[in-house]
Design an enzyme around this catalytic site. Sequence first.
Site, short mmCIF file in Angstrom:
data_model
loop_
_atom_site.label_atom_id
_atom_site.label_comp_id
_atom_site.label_asym_id
_atom_site.label_seq_id
_atom_site.Cartn_x
_atom_site.Cartn_y
_atom_site.Cartn_z
N HIS A 48 -2.66 1.08 6.99
CA HIS A 48 -2.82 0.67 5.56
C HIS A 48 -3.51 2.65 5.24
O HIS A 48 -3.86 3.03 5.41
CB HIS A 48 -4.36 -0.09 5.07
CG HIS A 48 -4.70 -0.26 3.76
ND1 HIS A 48 -3.87 -1.15 3.26
CD2 HIS A 48 -5.13 0.09 3.02
CE1 HIS A 48 -4.26 -1.13 2.17
NE2 HIS A 48 -4.96 -0.32 1.57
N HIS A 91 -6.61 1.71 -3.56
CA HIS A 91 -4.64 1.07 -2.92
C HIS A 91 -4.39 -0.15 -3.49
O HIS A 91 -4.91 -0.93 -4.59
CB HIS A 91 -5.39 1.10 -1.57
CG HIS A 91 -6.68 0.08 -1.39
ND1 HIS A 91 -6.44 -1.35 -0.73
CD2 HIS A 91 -7.74 -0.13 -1.94
CE1 HIS A 91 -7.13 -2.13 -0.99
NE2 HIS A 91 -8.11 -1.43 -1.42
N CYS A 119 0.71 -1.37 0.03
CA CYS A 119 0.07 0.08 0.56
C CYS A 119 0.85 1.34 0.01
O CYS A 119 0.67 2.00 -1.01
CB CYS A 119 -0.72 0.49 1.77
SG CYS A 119 -0.52 -0.03 2.57
#
Length: 157
Positions: free
Chosen positions: A113, A125, A61
């Site tokens: 994240h 993402h 990510c």
Amino acid sequence: MKILLIILALLHCSAALAEQAPEPVGASQNDVMNDLAIYAMSLSDTPYQYGGNTSADGFDCSGFVRYVFSNALSLQLPRTSHEMSRIGAHLEPDQLRPGDLVFYNTRKQRYSHVGIYVGDDRFVHASSSGKSIALVNMQDTYWRTRYNGARRVSVNP
């Protein structure tokens, strides 16, 4: 007569140069960040790779977010999502615009994240192993319950 021909030639040359101008000077930050969001979505076929930070090998990510900002804006962001959560300006959900960073708790740890907001309650993402870059809805139960906040990174267009 020669003067008239010279003036016409100069006008023709300046018109041709104006047509070749790449972008108007003074593009707004919104325009720049919209382009960044579009660029991020263009990487949708790239696979997830833990620790990855290139389109050839895959992304995790934060590697994905760093890559997009570096390639679209020549802006170097920190390496981890937790470090990214400390830069830029804090945003409330109703202030989100394309290009903003959105953070989630996906590993029982705040800011574990990160993704890039693209508009309409969606973000792009690098999700998880076996998947590729994904566009998801922030209002899906999984994401809504893990949302940690958002940041806006300032750029000079």
